[in-house]
Motif scaffolding. Sequence first.
Motif, PDB file in Angstrom:
ATOM      1  N   ASN A 114      41.732  61.930  24.222  1.00 59.17           N
ATOM      2  CA  ASN A 114      43.189  61.913  24.051  1.00 59.17           C
ATOM      3  C   ASN A 114      43.648  61.072  22.867  1.00 59.17           C
ATOM      4  O   ASN A 114      44.722  61.324  22.314  1.00 59.17           O
ATOM      5  CB  ASN A 114      43.856  61.399  25.330  1.00 59.17           C
ATOM      6  N   ASP A 117      45.196  62.548  19.794  1.00 56.87           N
ATOM      7  CA  ASP A 117      46.592  63.016  19.775  1.00 56.87           C
ATOM      8  C   ASP A 117      47.448  62.243  18.781  1.00 56.87           C
ATOM      9  O   ASP A 117      48.363  62.804  18.176  1.00 56.87           O
ATOM     10  CB  ASP A 117      47.250  62.815  21.156  1.00 56.87           C
ATOM     11  N   ILE A 118      47.175  60.942  18.646  1.00 56.66           N
ATOM     12  CA  ILE A 118      48.082  60.105  17.859  1.00 56.66           C
ATOM     13  C   ILE A 118      47.646  59.966  16.401  1.00 56.66           C
ATOM     14  O   ILE A 118      48.323  59.320  15.614  1.00 56.66           O
ATOM     15  CB  ILE A 118      48.257  58.701  18.490  1.00 56.66           C
ATOM     16  N   PHE A 119      46.516  60.587  16.062  1.00 62.02           N
ATOM     17  CA  PHE A 119      46.057  60.522  14.672  1.00 62.02           C
ATOM     18  C   PHE A 119      46.328  61.835  13.937  1.00 62.02           C
ATOM     19  O   PHE A 119      46.442  62.897  14.561  1.00 62.02           O
ATOM     20  CB  PHE A 119      44.568  60.157  14.612  1.00 62.02           C
ATOM     21  N   GLY A 120      46.429  61.739  12.619  1.00 68.33           N
ATOM     22  CA  GLY A 120      46.715  62.904  11.796  1.00 68.33           C
ATOM     23  C   GLY A 120      45.495  63.801  11.626  1.00 68.33           C
ATOM     24  O   GLY A 120      44.400  63.486  12.102  1.00 68.33           O
ATOM     25  N   GLY A 269      48.504  52.291  11.490  1.00 64.58           N
ATOM     26  CA  GLY A 269      47.970  53.429  10.747  1.00 64.58           C
ATOM     27  C   GLY A 269      49.022  53.854   9.744  1.00 64.58           C
ATOM     28  O   GLY A 269      50.160  53.369   9.775  1.00 64.58           O
ATOM     29  N   LEU A 282      52.558  54.347  19.377  1.00 68.65           N
ATOM     30  CA  LEU A 282      52.205  55.770  19.486  1.00 68.65           C
ATOM     31  C   LEU A 282      51.433  56.034  20.774  1.00 68.65           C
ATOM     32  O   LEU A 282      51.709  56.993  21.499  1.00 68.65           O
ATOM     33  CB  LEU A 282      51.356  56.203  18.279  1.00 68.65           C
ATOM     34  N   ARG A 285      53.683  55.806  23.748  1.00 73.67           N
ATOM     35  CA  ARG A 285      54.510  57.001  23.873  1.00 73.67           C
ATOM     36  C   ARG A 285      53.681  58.172  24.393  1.00 73.67           C
ATOM     37  O   ARG A 285      54.128  58.948  25.230  1.00 73.67           O
ATOM     38  CB  ARG A 285      55.140  57.351  22.514  1.00 73.67           C
ATOM     39  N   ARG A 286      52.457  58.294  23.878  1.00 74.89           N
ATOM     40  CA  ARG A 286      51.567  59.360  24.337  1.00 74.89           C
ATOM     41  C   ARG A 286      51.316  59.244  25.844  1.00 74.89           C
ATOM     42  O   ARG A 286      51.443  60.192  26.592  1.00 74.89           O
ATOM     43  CB  ARG A 286      50.249  59.276  23.567  1.00 74.89           C
TER      44      ARG A 286
END
Lengths: 411, 411
Positions: A114, A117-120, A269, A282, A285-286
């Motif tokens: 999971n 999810d928060i990385f580009g 990041g 992030l 929030r996720r």
Amino acid sequence: MARINDNYLKLKAGYLFPEISRRVKAFAEANPDAPIIKLGIGDVTEPLPEACRTAIIEATKEMGDRSTFKGYGPEQGYLWLREKIATQDFQARGCDIDASEIFISDGSKCDCGNILDIFGKDNKIAVTDPVYPVYVDTNVMAGNTGEINEKGEYEGLVYLPISAENNFTAEIPTEKVDLIYLCFPNNPTGATATKEHLQAWVNYAKEHQSIILFDAAYEAFISDPSLPHSIYEIEGAKDCAIEFRSFSKNAGFTGTRCALTVVPKNLTGKASDGSDVEIWKLWNRRQSTKFNGVSYVVQRGAEAVYSEAGVQQTKALISFYLENAKIICEKLTSAGIQVYGGTNAPYVWVKTPFNLSSWDFFDKLLQTTYVVGTPGSGFGAAGEGYFRISAFNTRENVNEAMKRITENFQA
Amino acid sequence: MARINDNYLKLKAGYLFPEISRRVKAFAEANPDAPIIKLGIGDVTEPLPEACRTAIIEATKEMGDRSTFKGYGPEQGYLWLREKIATQDFQARGCDIDASEIFISDGSKCDCGNILDIFGKDNKIAVTDPVYPVYVDTNVMAGNTGEINEKGEYEGLVYLPISAENNFTAEIPTEKVDLIYLCFPNNPTGATATKEHLQAWVNYAKEHQSIILFDAAYEAFISDPSLPHSIYEIEGAKDCAIEFRSFSKNAGFTGTRCALTVVPKNLTGKASDGSDVEIWKLWNRRQSTKFNGVSYVVQRGAEAVYSEAGVQQTKALISFYLENAKIICEKLTSAGIQVYGGTNAPYVWVKTPFNLSSWDFFDKLLQTTYVVGTPGSGFGAAGEGYFRISAFNTRENVNEAMKRITENFQA
């Protein structure tokens, strides 16, 4: 017309553990009387500690009274659990980690996946080889890789070999990478990382503004007092590392499900406009949006790991499995088989005898001794010629398996 | 340089429930003696059914003996639980759903978000307005939307208004959409969908090869026997729908965590080369790789919902909350306030009196009656002028809240 995520189609069809199951099942059907012993999958076998069971039962009773009933809990986990973790797992070892930086989850496997999810989508990602397959597969699913090649490597990933040739260390890459998965004590090799080795990684990550995803699921098995248990024992790690931990292997929670992830507040990041974004926000929030916290009764069970009785009982569990690992190492060595790991980890990494391939050794071991292990090549190309034996089993099964192997495999 | 997922930066900063918490906290601090009653968040208050507690305790005891200890379970959930669900929730209502099509999870919120993992980035997505915010936010995070506009709508999503003007039905869109979120009984409006209405949606989905994501978290509250509980009661739905269900609201599992998702075996989506791909295989791979199953003891608790005692106890819970809803509807109506929902759902959707905005009514209600509800506008632009009151509370609190409202709000 609903469109699917095409990245899933890049995944190798034959995942390691289903293929093992298939071969074991076929063998068992052909040899119904063969007393098979499974030292393959890293699943615990000993009872859940008494302190944890008592806590779960008490918590379940609380759920029966309106005044003590618990509905939705915090998505991040209850503070009473997070505080105990912060104090006893981190601050006690000199790591400046606060309860607010700890997120309780239902599994490290989930969190490891999971977190992407928060990385580009434009990060360069490094994994070790051999590697816990979840790191790779979740990157494939997320579209962070290209296709797979004939060696079983996905285009776009940077593979860092760890083998006897480099003394099982994950060498710092010469090229620049943005996200780095490290797992120490290592699954599958049982190798460990010294403070100096991790310091080199932290220095690299800080220099390149990379983030280390540090999997410490097996830290409880470290018996060498000089080895770090947490990446946060390393100077500067709070600026560049996320750490995953689990109750699965220290307290036997594989079927009970509880884990945690540490995201330091000052970790950042880059957004595409070049600005710094707090990773903690992030992930918070996720988790708030896509997760609803771990079962109250299970969190009470995990909390009990930190009680006086819980500490003793989990220590006893670890000692038990480490003794298994020691027996495995000794017996295999006495049979002339080269082994690695197994002293600070529940995994023994075996050099296959007679130059057998990993899968050939798997088949031979199954057919001649009815013992199931895991072919090293299943964890990556550099695992070819190795074989993982897990210390998670009863003493009786471990002794019997070693007896059969030493009788059949004098190398 | 680790790059973050920029889509997170599109999310509205002030999420609904934190903003409610902030206002309630400020009010409570200024008025420390005010006896606040919370009818806002949809969290249950009554004890976990005795049958479930007994099962969890028994299962926890099993974890104390090596011969009955459970390690990793199937990522899809134990078959004994999936079979009971298939038989009693689906087959008993004429739905041709097999245990293998059921995936046990730790929450519907999780599944509703995670399901997007297996879909492509080029789908046109429809949601109702008002809407359960998780459907929208997870699409924003996944990069399936553009920026938010001044109405609070995200570019790229298709919003289907449901309000008194269209009798609270989600009207079939004139444009083509690929994924459609439907939730009936509806959160937040308490509206229901007839078989005819859902049949129209299924026909639409089949015509356009779209997939319906059907959230049936509140199906247990349906008291009208003509209403469908599952989308699979509708002819053709197995070809075009995924259904989410939960033990949170029927059996009080909000803090215990167990849910399920149904993915029919014959449901397909399109790969970018135009070929059909089985959605079941993708979800199975997603769950196997990124999830490790629900706690064994919790699954045993969920299984007990299907025992004779469990069925009776959950029915009693539902009846209790529905009686609360009835009291809320009657009292508010007697005060001249227009209400919707509340007969087949635990939510009463209130037309704010005196043409107050949703947030103005929230503030007025809090200040004059110390009752907390949820502003309808927090669920979407079409929720403006509405207010959600939850029936999840004790009888005493519901009666007291209604007494205060009727005394202060003769509209």
